[in-house]
Design a protein around this motif. Structure first.
Motif, short mmCIF file in Angstrom:
data_model
loop_
_atom_site.label_atom_id
_atom_site.label_comp_id
_atom_site.label_asym_id
_atom_site.label_seq_id
_atom_site.Cartn_x
_atom_site.Cartn_y
_atom_site.Cartn_z
N TYR A 218 0.83 -1.21 0.00
CA TYR A 218 0.00 0.00 0.00
C TYR A 218 0.86 1.26 0.00
O TYR A 218 0.58 2.22 -0.72
N ALA A 219 1.93 1.26 0.79
CA ALA A 219 2.82 2.43 0.81
C ALA A 219 3.48 2.62 -0.55
O ALA A 219 3.65 3.76 -1.02
N ASP A 220 3.83 1.53 -1.21
CA ASP A 220 4.43 1.62 -2.54
C ASP A 220 3.43 2.16 -3.55
O ASP A 220 3.78 2.96 -4.42
N ARG A 221 2.17 1.75 -3.43
CA ARG A 221 1.13 2.27 -4.33
C ARG A 221 0.98 3.77 -4.17
O ARG A 221 0.83 4.49 -5.15
N ILE A 222 1.02 4.23 -2.94
CA ILE A 222 0.88 5.67 -2.69
C ILE A 222 2.06 6.43 -3.30
O ILE A 222 1.90 7.50 -3.86
N ASN A 223 3.27 5.87 -3.20
CA ASN A 223 4.43 6.52 -3.81
C ASN A 223 4.29 6.66 -5.31
O ASN A 223 4.78 7.61 -5.90
N LYS A 224 3.61 5.70 -5.96
CA LYS A 224 3.49 5.71 -7.42
C LYS A 224 2.33 6.56 -7.93
O LYS A 224 2.21 6.76 -9.13
N LEU A 225 1.47 7.06 -7.04
CA LEU A 225 0.34 7.89 -7.48
C LEU A 225 0.85 9.22 -8.04
O LEU A 225 1.80 9.80 -7.53
N ARG A 226 0.16 9.70 -9.07
CA ARG A 226 0.54 10.97 -9.68
C ARG A 226 -0.57 11.99 -9.46
O ARG A 226 -1.72 11.65 -9.29
N GLY A 227 -0.19 13.25 -9.47
CA GLY A 227 -1.18 14.31 -9.34
C GLY A 227 -1.67 14.54 -7.92
O GLY A 227 -2.70 15.18 -7.73
N ILE A 228 -0.95 14.03 -6.94
CA ILE A 228 -1.33 14.21 -5.54
C ILE A 228 -0.20 14.96 -4.85
O ILE A 228 0.98 14.63 -5.04
N PRO A 229 -0.53 15.99 -4.06
CA PRO A 229 0.54 16.76 -3.40
C PRO A 229 1.39 15.89 -2.48
O PRO A 229 0.91 14.89 -1.91
N GLY A 230 2.65 16.26 -2.34
CA GLY A 230 3.58 15.49 -1.53
C GLY A 230 3.18 15.39 -0.08
O GLY A 230 3.36 14.35 0.55
N TRP A 231 2.59 16.46 0.47
CA TRP A 231 2.22 16.42 1.90
C TRP A 231 1.11 15.41 2.14
O TRP A 231 1.06 14.76 3.18
N LYS A 232 0.20 15.27 1.14
CA LYS A 232 -0.89 14.32 1.31
C LYS A 232 -0.36 12.88 1.24
O LYS A 232 -0.78 12.00 2.00
N LYS A 233 0.60 12.64 0.33
CA LYS A 233 1.22 11.32 0.25
C LYS A 233 1.94 11.00 1.56
O LYS A 233 1.88 9.89 2.05
N ARG A 234 2.66 12.00 2.11
CA ARG A 234 3.40 11.78 3.36
C ARG A 234 2.46 11.41 4.49
O ARG A 234 2.72 10.49 5.27
N GLU A 235 1.33 12.13 4.62
CA GLU A 235 0.36 11.82 5.68
C GLU A 235 -0.18 10.39 5.53
O GLU A 235 -0.31 9.66 6.52
N ALA A 236 -0.49 10.01 4.29
CA ALA A 236 -1.03 8.67 4.05
C ALA A 236 0.01 7.61 4.40
O ALA A 236 -0.30 6.60 5.04
N ARG A 237 1.26 7.84 3.99
CA ARG A 237 2.31 6.87 4.32
C ARG A 237 2.51 6.76 5.83
O ARG A 237 2.73 5.67 6.36
N GLU A 238 2.44 7.89 6.55
CA GLU A 238 2.59 7.84 8.01
C GLU A 238 1.48 6.99 8.64
O GLU A 238 1.75 6.21 9.56
N LYS A 239 0.26 7.12 8.15
CA LYS A 239 -0.84 6.31 8.68
C LYS A 239 -0.61 4.83 8.40
O LYS A 239 -0.83 3.97 9.26
N ILE A 240 -0.15 4.52 7.19
CA ILE A 240 0.09 3.12 6.82
C ILE A 240 1.22 2.54 7.67
O ILE A 240 1.13 1.41 8.17
#
Length: 199
Positions: free
Chosen positions: A43-65
């Motif tokens: 799941y964390a790898d999937r979030i890293n590969k998403l495009r068009g999403i701000p970096g801060w939102k990806k970071r928050e999601a990875r922290e939760k995961i």
């Protein structure tokens, strides 16, 4: 709900799956913790590969995961390696008399999450050998050679061995000089190896 939120929800649902599975099986069948941890990493790898999403939102999601991942690491209880609950039975859920017969306390080894049970079933059925005290048999026979052959064998060894880098460079330079000398001799057959003067 956005795609990134769905991925985080899947990771957080793993905690709920553990509670449900524990209630269903009564901790007798174990939980596939390693599989769930691998899901978190996916799941964390999937979030890293998403495009068009701000970096801060990806970071928050990875922290939760990764919070879920670290909670799974702290899980204490019976574990199994497959998702199917009836395929494996952990030793902790066996009756004590059988578990004591199969595994002694000294047979567990490992650390950092990698534990093994030694001495089970057919693991120790092969003959033990220590190559330091009982070396394997030689593949090639050993011959005794008379002293009169030593010089010839040494010459053969020196002739067939691989060159060191320095020796190879010297050999290359010598061959290059010989080659250039031969080329000049062929180019100027009169015996002079110098370039003729242009008139």
């Amino acid at each position: 709900m956005t795609f990134i939120d769905r991925i985080v929800k899947k990771a957080e649902d793993l905690r709920r799956r553990i509670k449900i599975e524990t209630a269903k099986t009564g901790r007798n069948r174990g939980i596939p913790i390693e599989t769930y941890k691998n899901y978190c990493l996916t799941y964390a790898d999937r979030i890293n590969k998403l495009r068009g999403i701000p970096g801060w939102k990806k970071r928050e999601a990875r922290e939760k995961i990764f919070k879920v991942y670290f909670d799974l690491q702290d899980y204490r209880g019976a574990e199994r390696q497959t998702l199917k609950p009836n395929q494996e039975i952990p030793f902790s859920s066996l009756p004590e008399s059988i578990a004591r017969y199969l595994v002694s306390a000294e047979s567990y080894q490992g650390g950092l999450g990698f534990s093994t049970a030694r001495g089970l079933f057919l693991q120790d059925s092969h003959p033990q050998s220590n190559p330091y005290w009982k070396p394997p048999k030689r593949k090639y026979p050993v011959y005794k050679v008379p002293e009169s052959e030593y010089d010839r064998l040494l010459w053969i060894h020196e002739y067939t061995r691989n060159l060191t880098l320095e020796e190879w460079i010297e050999d290359f330079e010598r061959e290059r000089r010989e080659f250039l000398y031969e080329m000049r001799r062929l180019r100027f057959p009169g015996g002079s190896t110098t370039t003729p003067a242009i008139m």
